[in-house]
Design a protein around this motif. Structure first.
Motif, mmCIF file in Angstrom:
data_model
loop_
_atom_site.group_PDB
_atom_site.id
_atom_site.type_symbol
_atom_site.label_atom_id
_atom_site.label_comp_id
_atom_site.label_asym_id
_atom_site.label_seq_id
_atom_site.Cartn_x
_atom_site.Cartn_y
_atom_site.Cartn_z
ATOM 1 N N UNK A 3 40.445 43.936 48.933
ATOM 2 C CA UNK A 3 41.636 43.768 48.232
ATOM 3 C C UNK A 3 41.422 42.974 47.195
ATOM 4 N N UNK A 4 42.398 42.481 46.387
ATOM 5 C CA UNK A 4 42.129 41.819 44.903
ATOM 6 C C UNK A 4 41.737 40.344 45.299
ATOM 7 N N UNK A 5 42.078 39.748 46.340
ATOM 8 C CA UNK A 5 41.332 38.429 46.636
ATOM 9 C C UNK A 5 39.867 38.634 47.103
ATOM 10 N N UNK A 6 39.541 39.542 47.725
ATOM 11 C CA UNK A 6 38.219 39.583 48.268
ATOM 12 C C UNK A 6 37.313 40.059 46.954
ATOM 13 N N UNK A 7 37.921 41.035 46.230
ATOM 14 C CA UNK A 7 37.261 41.146 45.053
ATOM 15 C C UNK A 7 36.807 40.145 43.774
ATOM 16 N N UNK A 8 38.100 39.368 44.068
ATOM 17 C CA UNK A 8 37.645 37.954 43.001
ATOM 18 C C UNK A 8 36.686 37.181 43.568
ATOM 19 N N UNK A 9 36.472 37.062 45.006
ATOM 20 C CA UNK A 9 35.520 36.336 45.606
ATOM 21 C C UNK A 9 33.997 37.157 45.401
ATOM 22 N N UNK A 10 34.017 38.246 45.189
ATOM 23 C CA UNK A 10 32.765 39.058 45.059
ATOM 24 C C UNK A 10 32.272 38.570 43.785
ATOM 25 N N UNK A 11 33.333 38.753 42.655
ATOM 26 C CA UNK A 11 32.685 38.543 41.446
ATOM 27 C C UNK A 11 32.230 37.133 41.222
ATOM 28 N N UNK A 12 32.951 36.212 41.906
ATOM 29 C CA UNK A 12 32.392 34.731 41.826
ATOM 30 C C UNK A 12 31.450 34.661 42.489
ATOM 31 N N UNK A 13 30.896 35.142 43.368
ATOM 32 C CA UNK A 13 29.738 35.112 44.026
ATOM 33 C C UNK A 13 28.720 35.612 43.042
ATOM 34 N N UNK A 14 28.679 36.631 42.590
ATOM 35 C CA UNK A 14 27.765 37.242 41.539
ATOM 36 C C UNK A 14 27.719 36.168 40.470
ATOM 37 N N UNK A 15 28.821 35.565 40.034
ATOM 38 C CA UNK A 15 28.563 34.432 38.777
ATOM 39 C C UNK A 15 27.886 33.164 39.334
ATOM 40 N N UNK A 16 28.086 32.987 40.663
ATOM 41 C CA UNK A 16 27.347 31.812 41.164
ATOM 42 C C UNK A 16 26.072 31.963 41.325
ATOM 43 N N UNK A 17 25.756 33.192 41.818
ATOM 44 C CA UNK A 17 24.309 33.691 41.798
ATOM 45 C C UNK A 17 23.333 33.448 40.723
ATOM 46 N N UNK A 18 24.109 34.060 39.240
ATOM 47 C CA UNK A 18 23.389 34.107 38.089
ATOM 48 C C UNK A 18 23.382 32.541 37.637
ATOM 49 N N UNK A 19 24.247 31.621 37.986
ATOM 50 C CA UNK A 19 24.115 30.283 37.617
ATOM 51 C C UNK A 19 22.793 29.679 38.264
ATOM 52 N N UNK A 20 22.718 30.241 39.450
ATOM 53 C CA UNK A 20 21.415 29.510 40.077
ATOM 54 C C UNK A 20 20.135 30.455 39.930
ATOM 55 N N UNK A 21 20.035 31.132 38.769
ATOM 56 C CA UNK A 21 18.817 31.776 38.167
ATOM 57 C C UNK A 21 18.765 33.123 39.150
ATOM 58 N N UNK A 22 19.955 33.946 39.540
ATOM 59 C CA UNK A 22 19.808 35.072 40.054
ATOM 60 C C UNK A 22 18.824 35.202 41.428
ATOM 61 N N UNK A 23 18.684 34.221 42.109
ATOM 62 C CA UNK A 23 17.691 34.179 43.079
ATOM 63 C C UNK A 23 18.202 34.932 44.138
ATOM 64 N N UNK A 24 19.327 35.376 44.578
ATOM 65 C CA UNK A 24 19.744 35.993 45.571
ATOM 66 C C UNK A 24 19.879 37.844 45.219
ATOM 67 N N UNK A 25 19.527 37.963 44.006
ATOM 68 C CA UNK A 25 19.723 39.413 43.484
ATOM 69 C C UNK A 25 20.851 39.926 43.595
ATOM 70 N N UNK A 26 22.127 39.283 43.324
ATOM 71 C CA UNK A 26 23.434 39.971 43.892
ATOM 72 C C UNK A 26 23.893 40.714 42.645
ATOM 73 N N UNK A 27 24.255 41.852 43.106
ATOM 74 C CA UNK A 27 24.862 42.839 42.088
ATOM 75 C C UNK A 27 26.340 43.061 42.197
ATOM 76 N N UNK A 28 27.081 43.110 41.361
ATOM 77 C CA UNK A 28 28.528 43.264 41.666
ATOM 78 C C UNK A 28 28.749 45.044 41.260
ATOM 79 N N UNK A 29 29.095 45.895 42.282
ATOM 80 C CA UNK A 29 29.141 47.141 42.368
ATOM 81 C C UNK A 29 30.699 47.532 42.344
ATOM 82 N N UNK A 30 31.119 48.511 41.319
ATOM 83 C CA UNK A 30 32.282 48.981 41.284
ATOM 84 C C UNK A 30 32.733 50.131 42.575
#
Length: 459
Positions: free
Chosen positions: A137-164
């Protein structure tokens, strides 16, 4: 009901359920260089690395039931880089470099487990397929995007990718997926096979394992059990959810139950659509935690929280069986994979996991007293226990290493509140998570209650 009968993983062991608990209990008083209380992953990994740091050590592991009986032998089979504590919380206390070092250590640990499994020839269905977490749902997708941005802010340590949506279908075919996050840092395992394999390996290294030996107290130089006393220079507690049963430790962690169901083996035409062909584990971006995997014999194993916390930190065999929670898990599984409706649910089981007051796992050792402990994994313990075992082995043997400088070493969580505050608070948190998911399913917008949950869990 005898636990091995209804835990899928236990039923798949060579020799079946009757093969568990075959080691003799302690028979009177004894001595050891190191006495470890608990033969789950923490205790077994610690014994494994101790014998490699110093083969001369006499190591004894005492276990109330059988090796791997608790969460180690009945979890969802995710060997992941997840930690219960948030990286910001670690950074606030210890600084950004220390927080990043902790995250990197967890990423490395997933590979370390795989290396040991290969080197010791432990057949536990280890497959490094990563984790896909779907947004529906849109709320979950917003949370997914936020988690990927968060990971990038921490040098991408978790290797998170956002998938369509299309990329998500390449991994998993769930109904209504708008997208997903994917990390490569997770392996699927058969947890009981890993526990048994580790127990066999450490025994071949000379470690003694006394099953059916319940410890009642630990103190400097001594472990008291129902079968005798153990005198040891080093006493290490690896009891996780069962910690409150030890004298003086009732409020250190709360045992909260997680329950799991398993389907019968599913046919190829189901998997043609459902995917998970690379051994991926899977979840959903909801607040009430769920987790799943495709097993080596093509079952769906699916679990989640939702069972209540029991007053007084009680642990009882019948708490593993909550029909309403099992029904909710089955409904959620069918919602994800409509084609699984009608498939037989062959196994239903559960067990407690340990939660520290600040949701912060820790490792500790005091050279003066020889007392040490590790735990508070909040259900993220399959790989975290390996890191704990390596760290405890370094601490006990006086080995200075990068591991002994990690920010969870020496962390002390404050004690949980006395009852009835503990019962009220933990169960209220569960109810908040359920309400937040219901709100997001109804509105499609991020639930305001989600921010309250993040604050409560230290994220």
């Amino acid at each position: 009901m005898d636990a091995p009968q209804y835990v899928l993983w236990q039923s798949q062991l060579d020799g079946g359920p009757a093969a568990t608990g075959s080691r003799a209990p302690l028979d009177g008083d004894t001595t050891a260089d190191v006495c470890i209380v608990g033969a789950g992953y923490t205790g077994l990994w610690t014994a494994y690395y101790l014998t490699r740091r110093d083969p001369s050590l006499d190591v004894l592991v005492v276990e109330a039931n059988s090796a791997g009986f608790g969460a180690s032998g009945r979890n969802g089979g995710w060997c992941s880089a997840l930690l219960p504590q948030g990286v910001e919380a670690m950074a606030r206390r210890h600084g950004r470099p220390a927080a990043l070092a902790m995250r990197q250590a967890m990423v490395d640990t997933v590979r370390e487990v795989g290396d040991v499994v290969a080197a010791e020839q432990i057949d536990c269905d280890f497959r490094l397929g990563g984790t896909v977490v779907v947004a529906r749902n849109p709320a979950q997708l917003a949370r997914a995007r936020a988690e990927v941005e968060h990971d990038r802010a921490w040098d991408g340590i978790d290797g998170l990718e956002l998938l369509d949506a299309g990329q998500t279908r390449e991994h998993i075919g769930v109904d209504g997926a708008l997208g997903a996050t994917y990390t490569p840092h997770c392996a699927r395992i058969q947890p009981a096979k890993l526990a048994r394999g580790l127990a066999d390996v450490v025994e071949r290294s000379g470690v003694r394992i006394a099953e059916g030996t319940r410890a009642t107290s630990v103190s400097t130089g001594e472990v008291t059990t129902e079968s005798g006393r153990v005198r040891a220079r080093h006493v290490l507690r690896a009891t996780e959810a069962w910690t409150p049963a030890l004298h003086g430790h009732r409020r250190e962690v709360v045992p909260v139950y997680s329950l799991i169901i398993a389907t019968e083996p599913l046919p190829p035409d189901f998997w043609d659509t459902a995917g998970l062909a690379r051994g991926e584990t899977f979840s959903e971006h909801r607040h009430v935690i769920v987790y799943g995997q495709r097993t080596a014999d093509d079952r769906l194993v699916f679990g989640g929280r939702g069972a209540p916390y029991h007053y007084g930190s009680s642990i009882r065999p019948h708490f593993d069986q909550e029909p309403a929670v099992f029904a909710a898990l089955q409904s959620a599984l069918v919602d994800l994979f409509p084609a699984v409706e009608g498939a037989e649910i062959t196994h239903r089981w559960g067990g407690p996991l340990g939660i520290a007051r600040d949701w912060h796992a820790s490792v500790g050792y005091d050279p003066a007293s020889g007392l040490g402990a590790a735990g508070g994994y909040v259900g993220d313990g399959v790989s975290t226990t390996n890191l704990a075992g390596r760290t405890l082995a370094d601490l006990v043997t006086g080995t200075e290493s990068e591991l002994t400088r990690l920010p969870w070493v020496g962390h002390r969580s404050r004690r949980w509140e006395p009852e009835p505050l503990r019962w009220l608070g933990v169960n209220a948190g569960l109810r908040l998570a359920q309400m937040a998911d219901a709100e997001e399913a109804r509105t499609g917008r991020p639930a305001r209650l989600g921010r309250v949950l993040d604050a409560l869990t230290g994220h």
